[in-house]
Scaffold this motif. Structure first.
Motif, PDB file in Angstrom:
ATOM      1  N   ASN A   1       0.857  -1.190   0.000  1.00  0.00           N
ATOM      2  CA  ASN A   1       0.000   0.000   0.000  1.00  0.00           C
ATOM      3  C   ASN A   1       0.889   1.235   0.000  1.00  0.00           C
ATOM      4  N   ASN A   2       1.333   1.614  -1.204  1.00  0.00           N
ATOM      5  CA  ASN A   2       2.325   2.687  -1.321  1.00  0.00           C
ATOM      6  C   ASN A   2       1.729   4.013  -1.808  1.00  0.00           C
ATOM      7  N   ALA A   3       0.738   3.960  -2.724  1.00  0.00           N
ATOM      8  CA  ALA A   3       0.257   5.214  -3.346  1.00  0.00           C
ATOM      9  C   ALA A   3      -0.148   6.205  -2.261  1.00  0.00           C
ATOM     10  N   GLY A   4       0.293   7.430  -2.416  1.00  0.00           N
ATOM     11  CA  GLY A   4      -0.044   8.445  -1.419  1.00  0.00           C
ATOM     12  C   GLY A   4       0.190   9.818  -2.002  1.00  0.00           C
ATOM     13  N   LEU A   5      -0.527  10.774  -1.447  1.00  0.00           N
ATOM     14  CA  LEU A   5      -0.420  12.160  -1.937  1.00  0.00           C
ATOM     15  C   LEU A   5       0.091  13.018  -0.784  1.00  0.00           C
ATOM     16  N   GLY A   6       1.254  13.648  -1.008  1.00  0.00           N
ATOM     17  CA  GLY A   6       1.829  14.500   0.039  1.00  0.00           C
ATOM     18  C   GLY A   6       1.653  15.966  -0.292  1.00  0.00           C
ATOM     19  N   ASN A   7       2.021  16.832   0.633  1.00  0.00           N
ATOM     20  CA  ASN A   7       2.055  18.272   0.358  1.00  0.00           C
ATOM     21  C   ASN A   7       2.823  18.971   1.468  1.00  0.00           C
ATOM     22  N   TRP A   8       3.194  20.184   1.201  1.00  0.00           N
ATOM     23  CA  TRP A   8       3.934  21.027   2.144  1.00  0.00           C
ATOM     24  C   TRP A   8       3.373  22.416   1.956  1.00  0.00           C
ATOM     25  N   SER A   9       2.238  22.682   2.615  1.00  0.00           N
ATOM     26  CA  SER A   9       1.552  23.955   2.371  1.00  0.00           C
ATOM     27  C   SER A   9       0.657  24.310   3.548  1.00  0.00           C
ATOM     28  N   TRP A  10       0.406  25.599   3.726  1.00  0.00           N
ATOM     29  CA  TRP A  10      -0.537  26.029   4.770  1.00  0.00           C
ATOM     30  C   TRP A  10      -1.912  25.472   4.460  1.00  0.00           C
ATOM     31  N   PHE A  11      -2.692  25.242   5.507  1.00  0.00           N
ATOM     32  CA  PHE A  11      -3.992  24.574   5.357  1.00  0.00           C
ATOM     33  C   PHE A  11      -4.884  25.288   4.329  1.00  0.00           C
ATOM     34  N   GLY A  12      -4.888  26.635   4.381  1.00  0.00           N
ATOM     35  CA  GLY A  12      -5.770  27.397   3.489  1.00  0.00           C
ATOM     36  C   GLY A  12      -5.302  27.441   2.043  1.00  0.00           C
ATOM     37  N   ASP A  13      -4.101  26.959   1.785  1.00  0.00           N
ATOM     38  CA  ASP A  13      -3.548  27.087   0.429  1.00  0.00           C
ATOM     39  C   ASP A  13      -3.934  25.953  -0.514  1.00  0.00           C
ATOM     40  N   LYS A  14      -4.529  24.907   0.006  1.00  0.00           N
ATOM     41  CA  LYS A  14      -4.941  23.796  -0.876  1.00  0.00           C
ATOM     42  C   LYS A  14      -6.471  23.754  -0.926  1.00  0.00           C
ATOM     43  N   SER A  15      -6.993  23.279  -2.058  1.00  0.00           N
ATOM     44  CA  SER A  15      -8.448  23.294  -2.247  1.00  0.00           C
ATOM     45  C   SER A  15      -9.118  22.164  -1.461  1.00  0.00           C
ATOM     46  N   MET A  16     -10.415  22.266  -1.339  1.00  0.00           N
ATOM     47  CA  MET A  16     -11.179  21.198  -0.678  1.00  0.00           C
ATOM     48  C   MET A  16     -11.049  19.897  -1.473  1.00  0.00           C
ATOM     49  N   ALA A  17     -11.030  20.038  -2.809  1.00  0.00           N
ATOM     50  CA  ALA A  17     -10.904  18.837  -3.661  1.00  0.00           C
ATOM     51  C   ALA A  17      -9.569  18.136  -3.406  1.00  0.00           C
ATOM     52  N   PHE A  18      -8.508  18.921  -3.170  1.00  0.00           N
ATOM     53  CA  PHE A  18      -7.194  18.321  -2.914  1.00  0.00           C
ATOM     54  C   PHE A  18      -7.244  17.476  -1.643  1.00  0.00           C
ATOM     55  N   TYR A  19      -7.805  18.050  -0.554  1.00  0.00           N
ATOM     56  CA  TYR A  19      -7.827  17.297   0.711  1.00  0.00           C
ATOM     57  C   TYR A  19      -8.686  16.041   0.601  1.00  0.00           C
ATOM     58  N   LYS A  20      -9.778  16.150  -0.175  1.00  0.00           N
ATOM     59  CA  LYS A  20     -10.664  14.984  -0.344  1.00  0.00           C
ATOM     60  C   LYS A  20      -9.887  13.857  -1.025  1.00  0.00           C
ATOM     61  N   THR A  21      -9.166  14.217  -2.101  1.00  0.00           N
ATOM     62  CA  THR A  21      -8.364  13.206  -2.818  1.00  0.00           C
ATOM     63  C   THR A  21      -7.282  12.643  -1.902  1.00  0.00           C
ATOM     64  N   GLN A  22      -6.633  13.538  -1.156  1.00  0.00           N
ATOM     65  CA  GLN A  22      -5.532  13.095  -0.275  1.00  0.00           C
ATOM     66  C   GLN A  22      -6.048  12.085   0.766  1.00  0.00           C
ATOM     67  N   ILE A  23      -7.196  12.387   1.350  1.00  0.00           N
ATOM     68  CA  ILE A  23      -7.730  11.476   2.379  1.00  0.00           C
ATOM     69  C   ILE A  23      -8.184  10.167   1.728  1.00  0.00           C
ATOM     70  N   GLU A  24      -8.796  10.270   0.552  1.00  0.00           N
ATOM     71  CA  GLU A  24      -9.241   9.048  -0.137  1.00  0.00           C
ATOM     72  C   GLU A  24      -8.062   8.149  -0.469  1.00  0.00           C
ATOM     73  N   LEU A  25      -7.013   8.753  -1.060  1.00  0.00           N
ATOM     74  CA  LEU A  25      -5.866   7.944  -1.514  1.00  0.00           C
ATOM     75  C   LEU A  25      -5.030   7.419  -0.337  1.00  0.00           C
ATOM     76  N   ASN A  26      -4.832   8.270   0.682  1.00  0.00           N
ATOM     77  CA  ASN A  26      -3.929   7.895   1.778  1.00  0.00           C
ATOM     78  C   ASN A  26      -4.611   7.043   2.842  1.00  0.00           C
ATOM     79  N   VAL A  27      -5.942   7.145   2.938  1.00  0.00           N
ATOM     80  CA  VAL A  27      -6.638   6.456   4.035  1.00  0.00           C
ATOM     81  C   VAL A  27      -7.597   5.377   3.506  1.00  0.00           C
ATOM     82  N   ILE A  28      -8.572   5.813   2.693  1.00  0.00           N
ATOM     83  CA  ILE A  28      -9.633   4.873   2.288  1.00  0.00           C
ATOM     84  C   ILE A  28      -9.066   3.752   1.418  1.00  0.00           C
TER      85      ILE A  28
END
Ligand SMILES: NC(=O)c1ccc[n+]([C@@H]2O[C@H](COP(=O)([O-])OP(=O)(O)OC[C@H]3O[C@@H](n4cnc5c(N)ncnc54)[C@H](OP(=O)(O)O)[C@@H]3O)[C@@H](O)[C@H]2O)c1
Length: 263
Positions: free
Chosen positions: A87-114
């Motif tokens: 289980n390797n696929a994952g989406l990282g980032n290095w940014s302030w919370f407000g700098d990424k879109s809602m769609a980005f966080y949704k994808t990140q949680i889906e890919l990294n967790v679900i």
């Protein structure tokens, strides 16, 4: 001896590509998964040419539930059971919370967790109880240390840590070996290489190459290690983390935050 087959998610580049090559070296057949148009077909051809193993590949978006079924349907179609799940696929980032879109966080949680949770569920359902099966969940030291600008990413990796450790207890005594990989920084992409090259001292010493991490991880997985932390400095940091009182850690993190705000 039975021929083993490994599913590697996020196999087209970075650590996933190194996992694919490391497993091929160990004569393990592969089912490689990554997004469409990511060069997966070229990687599969390269491995077929250079190693005497079977390589299947599937270009699909792992944030869609259908993709999990596609993977196992593809293997079932060849009458193959998977013995390893990376289980390797994952989406990282290095940014302030407000700098990424809602769609980005949704994808990140889906890919990294679900995705890892549901793939693990499906993998275990098809596992042959007479053959040892192996699952490697790729976490991060970011799941252990609170690091500014890694708010959602770190939380997804904390989830993976808890999930893996809990499942290890549930699977104790079974024929399934489950390892948590907790790497520090890895030079997986040009932009990370540039960022990591600018680090100094102990921070620089925490960075490893993907080939090194993949080799250490697969060694640890096959030996049944519960947690794999590549690199001596990283292991030392984890030890320090368990020894230092919370107020000392808080003050280090606040100082780190000030450095980031000043930069
Ligand atoms: N790099 C680090 O410093 C570091 C440190 C600790 C832990 N980790 C962890 O190690 C793992 C690998 O990291 P990496 O740096 O090698 O990442 P990477 O270079 O960005 O590679 C990610 C892989 O996942 C695939 N992928 C992304 N989104 C996908 C989706 N929706 N469906 C299917 N595949 C998808 C990518 O395919 P495409 O090529 O098509 O995008 C690529 O093959 C991650 O879990 C990461 O959190 C990395």
């Amino acid at each position: 001896m039975q021929q083993l087959t490994a599913i590697v998610t996020g196999a087209s580049e970075g650590l996933g590509k190194s996992f694919a090559i490391e497993l091929a070296r160990r004569n393990i057949d592969l089912m490689l998964v990554a997004l469409p148009g990511s060069g997966l077909q070229e990687l599969a051809s390269f491995i077929r040419k250079n190693f005497q193993i079977k390589v299947y590949h599937l270009e699909t978006d792992l944030t869609c539930t259908d993709s999990y079924h596609e993977i196992f349907d593809c293997l079932n179609g060849q009458q193959i059971k998977a013995h390893l799940l990376i289980n390797n696929a994952g989406l990282g980032n290095w940014s302030w919370f407000g700098d990424k879109s809602m769609a980005f966080y949704k994808t990140q949680i889906e890919l990294n967790v679900i995705t890892p949770v549901l793939l693990t569920r499906m993998f275990l359902a098809q596992a042959d109880s007479f053959v040892t099966s192996y699952i490697l969940n790729v976490g991060s030291l970011g799941g252990l240390f609170v690091v500014p600008k890694k708010q959602v990413y770190g939380a997804t990796k904390s989830f993976i840590r808890y999930f893996t450790k809990c499942l290890q207890l549930e699977l104790y005594g079974s024929n399934v070996k489950l390892s948590l990989l907790s790497p520090g920084g890895i030079n997986t992409k040009p932009e990370l290489l540039v960022m990591n090259n600018n680090l100094k001292g102990i921070s620089k010493a925490t960075i490893l190459e993907p080939e090194q991490v993949a080799r250490i991880a697969i060694d640890g997985l096959l030996k049944g290690k519960r947690e794999i932390i590549p690199g001596m400095v990283n292991r030392l940091l984890v030890l320090l983390n368990s020894l230092l009182p919370a107020y000392v850690k808080d003050s280090i993190i606040k100082r780190r935050l000030n450095t980031i705000l000043d930069s």
